[in-house]
Design an enzyme around this catalytic site. Structure first.
Site, PDB file in Angstrom:
ATOM      1  N   ASP A  36       0.959  -1.374  -0.049  1.00  0.00           N
ATOM      2  CA  ASP A  36      -0.144   0.163  -0.100  1.00  0.00           C
ATOM      3  C   ASP A  36       0.869   1.190   0.041  1.00  0.00           C
ATOM      4  O   ASP A  36       0.500   2.045  -0.513  1.00  0.00           O
ATOM      5  CB  ASP A  36      -0.832   0.137   1.301  1.00  0.00           C
ATOM      6  CG  ASP A  36      -1.961  -0.994   1.205  1.00  0.00           C
ATOM      7  OD1 ASP A  36      -2.196  -1.670  -0.043  1.00  0.00           O
ATOM      8  OD2 ASP A  36      -3.036  -1.004   1.977  1.00  0.00           O
ATOM      9  N   TYR A  39       1.812   1.893  -3.571  1.00  0.00           N
ATOM     10  CA  TYR A  39       0.793   2.568  -4.265  1.00  0.00           C
ATOM     11  C   TYR A  39       0.302   3.931  -3.887  1.00  0.00           C
ATOM     12  O   TYR A  39       0.189   4.810  -4.710  1.00  0.00           O
ATOM     13  CB  TYR A  39      -0.690   1.536  -3.864  1.00  0.00           C
ATOM     14  CG  TYR A  39      -1.742   2.068  -4.441  1.00  0.00           C
ATOM     15  CD1 TYR A  39      -2.105   1.471  -5.906  1.00  0.00           C
ATOM     16  CD2 TYR A  39      -2.626   2.737  -3.921  1.00  0.00           C
ATOM     17  CE1 TYR A  39      -3.240   2.127  -6.466  1.00  0.00           C
ATOM     18  CE2 TYR A  39      -3.802   3.367  -4.479  1.00  0.00           C
ATOM     19  CZ  TYR A  39      -3.942   3.035  -5.842  1.00  0.00           C
ATOM     20  OH  TYR A  39      -5.235   3.424  -6.347  1.00  0.00           O
ATOM     21  N   GLU A 114     -12.423   8.463  15.016  1.00  0.00           N
ATOM     22  CA  GLU A 114     -12.612   6.786  14.863  1.00  0.00           C
ATOM     23  C   GLU A 114     -11.395   6.138  14.354  1.00  0.00           C
ATOM     24  O   GLU A 114     -10.748   6.898  13.510  1.00  0.00           O
ATOM     25  CB  GLU A 114     -13.847   6.462  13.883  1.00  0.00           C
ATOM     26  CG  GLU A 114     -15.299   7.009  14.260  1.00  0.00           C
ATOM     27  CD  GLU A 114     -16.086   6.756  13.296  1.00  0.00           C
ATOM     28  OE1 GLU A 114     -16.241   6.033  12.548  1.00  0.00           O
ATOM     29  OE2 GLU A 114     -17.113   7.674  13.334  1.00  0.00           O
ATOM     30  N   LYS A 116      -9.436   4.053  11.963  1.00  0.00           N
ATOM     31  CA  LYS A 116      -9.814   3.378  10.464  1.00  0.00           C
ATOM     32  C   LYS A 116      -9.561   1.854  10.350  1.00  0.00           C
ATOM     33  O   LYS A 116      -8.196   1.123  10.710  1.00  0.00           O
ATOM     34  CB  LYS A 116      -8.845   4.091   9.607  1.00  0.00           C
ATOM     35  CG  LYS A 116      -9.117   3.828   8.116  1.00  0.00           C
ATOM     36  CD  LYS A 116      -8.380   4.826   7.267  1.00  0.00           C
ATOM     37  CE  LYS A 116      -8.582   4.538   5.666  1.00  0.00           C
ATOM     38  NZ  LYS A 116      -8.007   3.223   5.379  1.00  0.00           N
ATOM     39  N   LYS A 313      -3.410   8.713   7.952  1.00  0.00           N
ATOM     40  CA  LYS A 313      -3.010   7.350   7.549  1.00  0.00           C
ATOM     41  C   LYS A 313      -1.565   7.074   8.618  1.00  0.00           C
ATOM     42  O   LYS A 313      -0.598   8.256   8.321  1.00  0.00           O
ATOM     43  CB  LYS A 313      -2.445   6.925   6.406  1.00  0.00           C
ATOM     44  CG  LYS A 313      -3.644   6.705   5.519  1.00  0.00           C
ATOM     45  CD  LYS A 313      -3.934   5.164   5.007  1.00  0.00           C
ATOM     46  CE  LYS A 313      -5.263   5.019   4.076  1.00  0.00           C
ATOM     47  NZ  LYS A 313      -4.697   4.640   2.854  1.00  0.00           N
TER      48      LYS A 313
HETATM   49  P1  NAD Z   1      -9.066   3.996   2.151  1.00  0.00           P
HETATM   50  O1  NAD Z   1      -8.862   2.585   2.695  1.00  0.00           O
HETATM   51  O2  NAD Z   1      -7.905   4.841   2.045  1.00  0.00           O
HETATM   52  O3  NAD Z   1     -10.121   4.661   3.034  1.00  0.00           O
HETATM   53  C1  NAD Z   1     -11.598   4.562   2.711  1.00  0.00           C
HETATM   54  C2  NAD Z   1     -12.384   3.701   3.348  1.00  0.00           C
HETATM   55  O4  NAD Z   1     -11.858   3.694   4.630  1.00  0.00           O
HETATM   56  C3  NAD Z   1     -13.613   3.755   3.405  1.00  0.00           C
HETATM   57  O5  NAD Z   1     -14.181   3.354   2.078  1.00  0.00           O
HETATM   58  C4  NAD Z   1     -14.265   2.691   4.201  1.00  0.00           C
HETATM   59  O6  NAD Z   1     -14.584   1.592   3.753  1.00  0.00           O
HETATM   60  C5  NAD Z   1     -12.983   2.774   5.183  1.00  0.00           C
HETATM   61  N1  NAD Z   1     -13.144   3.033   6.580  1.00  0.00           N
HETATM   62  C6  NAD Z   1     -12.482   2.260   7.536  1.00  0.00           C
HETATM   63  N2  NAD Z   1     -12.593   2.355   8.995  1.00  0.00           N
HETATM   64  C7  NAD Z   1     -13.751   3.669   8.676  1.00  0.00           C
HETATM   65  C8  NAD Z   1     -14.446   4.362   9.768  1.00  0.00           C
HETATM   66  N3  NAD Z   1     -14.146   4.359  10.870  1.00  0.00           N
HETATM   67  N4  NAD Z   1     -15.120   5.465   9.009  1.00  0.00           N
HETATM   68  C9  NAD Z   1     -15.199   5.691   7.650  1.00  0.00           C
HETATM   69  N5  NAD Z   1     -14.581   4.672   6.828  1.00  0.00           N
HETATM   70  C10 NAD Z   1     -13.851   3.729   7.138  1.00  0.00           C
HETATM   71  O7  NAD Z   1      -9.638   3.939   0.582  1.00  0.00           O
HETATM   72  P2  NAD Z   1      -9.868   2.897  -0.427  1.00  0.00           P
HETATM   73  O8  NAD Z   1     -10.566   3.571  -1.704  1.00  0.00           O
HETATM   74  O9  NAD Z   1     -10.606   1.867   0.279  1.00  0.00           O
HETATM   75  O10 NAD Z   1      -8.699   2.147  -0.492  1.00  0.00           O
HETATM   76  C11 NAD Z   1      -7.581   3.148  -0.867  1.00  0.00           C
HETATM   77  C12 NAD Z   1      -6.202   2.420  -0.408  1.00  0.00           C
HETATM   78  O11 NAD Z   1      -6.109   1.154  -0.789  1.00  0.00           O
HETATM   79  C13 NAD Z   1      -5.292   3.476  -0.910  1.00  0.00           C
HETATM   80  O12 NAD Z   1      -4.789   4.437   0.213  1.00  0.00           O
HETATM   81  C14 NAD Z   1      -3.956   2.181  -0.857  1.00  0.00           C
HETATM   82  O13 NAD Z   1      -3.391   1.860   0.309  1.00  0.00           O
HETATM   83  C15 NAD Z   1      -4.858   0.849  -1.111  1.00  0.00           C
HETATM   84  N6  NAD Z   1      -4.718   0.346  -2.319  1.00  0.00           N
HETATM   85  C16 NAD Z   1      -3.523  -0.467  -2.586  1.00  0.00           C
HETATM   86  C17 NAD Z   1      -3.350  -0.941  -3.855  1.00  0.00           C
HETATM   87  C18 NAD Z   1      -2.215  -1.957  -4.077  1.00  0.00           C
HETATM   88  O14 NAD Z   1      -1.808  -2.302  -5.192  1.00  0.00           O
HETATM   89  N7  NAD Z   1      -1.535  -2.238  -3.000  1.00  0.00           N
HETATM   90  C19 NAD Z   1      -4.020  -0.694  -5.002  1.00  0.00           C
HETATM   91  C20 NAD Z   1      -5.192   0.038  -4.827  1.00  0.00           C
HETATM   92  C21 NAD Z   1      -5.543   0.635  -3.577  1.00  0.00           C
END
Ligand code: NAD
Length: 330
Positions: A36, A39, A114, A116, A313
């Site tokens: 991550d 990414y 909260e 995450k 983060k």
């Molecule tokens: P995210 O994980 O950065 O954050 C958004 C998500 O957090 C929300 O959709 C919800 O599901 C979650 N969440 C958890 N606790 C929460 C809370 N208390 N309140 C509100 N929401 C909460 O965003 P995303 O769009 O799910 O994913 C993006 C992340 O995924 C990127 O930052 C990256 O690190 C990872 N990613 C990695 C790759 C890879 O190839 N390694 C590819 C794509 C995405």
């Protein structure tokens, strides 16, 4: 685009393609090839180029997208309201800038902090208090119907307590505990199967199995943190939403706190920076949400994220420690 140097244009195209490829591997196939942090670095470079050269931004930019396309094999579910992602910040200065911008020149308002949860977002629909349908976020507009797999999640209430509206939609995070994750990978190693990169991928893979027995064997878990249309329930703040959800029988992560100023938000972040390693599930940051729901209306959203919430983060070194923590927690 004439004034944009060709090497910038080339780098931008390369970044777009690389991110789109990683999004597909991560969101659709649940099989990431980079971690991550790698990414996030690509995405930040793309966002920096877009901020410097706004004319670069095209409708297909990954910075405008939420998640990935739903798989073909599941029934599609169109969300009643978009399921958004969150804007990320990676240091306290950026966080302060974000909160100050959201605050603007109006009377200061509190923020609910909260943890995450590093899982995958789901939407759950109840009719007359009975669970009837659950879906993944998908691309934010259309998700996958994973009801039969969600029925295997033991912490998901099938029937709610107390008064509830005729139709209720809530949202939360499905996750896999560190212990379950370690056991699952041990089993896979014995069978010579490829290991999961992290609990989030294992949870996502489990929830998107066509055979609910496989989902059941993963032992998935759930936290709920959002209700669609809270104002119609007479709720006025995120704190009230979390209490209301808990009273209805939903699993709510208990560490949340209403913070009345920036210092309290920072204290919450620093408190959990270490303490979160003692939790049985992985958390990768803190989400700060405007506590009064009236601010949600005022601040609105962008194409991919609300403006009334931001995800801080934790730094990558911490996440390295987290992996070690997973290993020793079994
Ligand atoms: P995210 O994980 O950065 O954050 C958004 C998500 O957090 C929300 O959709 C919800 O599901 C979650 N969440 C958890 N606790 C929460 C809370 N208390 N309140 C509100 N929401 C909460 O965003 P995303 O769009 O799910 O994913 C993006 C992340 O995924 C990127 O930052 C990256 O690190 C990872 N990613 C990695 C790759 C890879 O190839 N390694 C590819 C794509 C995405």
């Amino acid at each position: 685009m004439d004034s944009i140097p060709s090497e910038v244009l080339k780098r931008y195209q390369d970044l777009k393609e690389a991110i789109a490829g990683h999004d597909y591997l991560y969101y659709v196939l649940d099989r990431p090839e980079i971690d991550d942090d790698g990414y996030d670095a690509l995405m930040r470079e793309l966002l920096r180029l877009e901020a410097e050269q706004p004319s670069l931004i095209s409708p297909d930019s990954p910075s405008r997208r939420v998640g990935g396309k739903p798989l073909d094999k599941f029934e599609k579910v169109r969300h009643s309201q978009p399921m958004l992602s969150l804007d990320d910040v990676f240091d306290l200065q950026e966080l302060e800038g974000y909160l100050r911008r959201a605050q603007g020149s109006i009377e200061p308002f509190p923020w609910t902090c909260e943890l995450k949860i590093d899982g995958l977002a789901v939407s759950l629909t109840y009719v007359e208090g009975v669970f009837v349908k659950g879906a993944t976020r998908g691309d934010g507009t259309v998700g996958e119907d994973v009801t039969s797999n969600l029925l295997t999640v033991k912490s998901l209430p099938l029937k709610l307590k107390g008064p509830v509206p005729h139709v209720l939609e809530v949202r939360g995070e499905v996750y896999l505990s560190k212990r379950r994750f370690a056991r699952l990978n041990e089993e896979r190693e014995e069978l010579g199967e490829p290991l999961f990169a992290n609990p989030r991928n294992a949870a996502a893979g489990g929830l998107r199995q066509l055979d609910p027995k496989i989902a059941a064997s993963r032992g998935l878990d759930l936290f709920v943190y959002y209700v669609v249309d809270p104002l119609s329930l007479g709720l006025e703040s995120q704190g009230e939403v979390l209490r209301w959800l808990e009273e209805r029988g939903f699993p709510v992560q208990r560490a949340w706190k209403v913070c009345y100023d920036l210092e309290q938000v920072k204290d919450f972040i620093s408190l959990w920076q270490e303490d979160r390693f003692s939790l049985p599930y992985v958390t990768d940051g803190v989400v700060a949400k405007a506590d009064p729901l009236s601010q949600w209306e005022r601040l609105g959203r962008t194409a991919r994220a609300p403006r009334w919430a931001v995800a801080y983060k934790y730094p990558p070194e911490e996440r390295m420690t987290r992996l070690i923590d997973i290993e020793i927690s079994v």
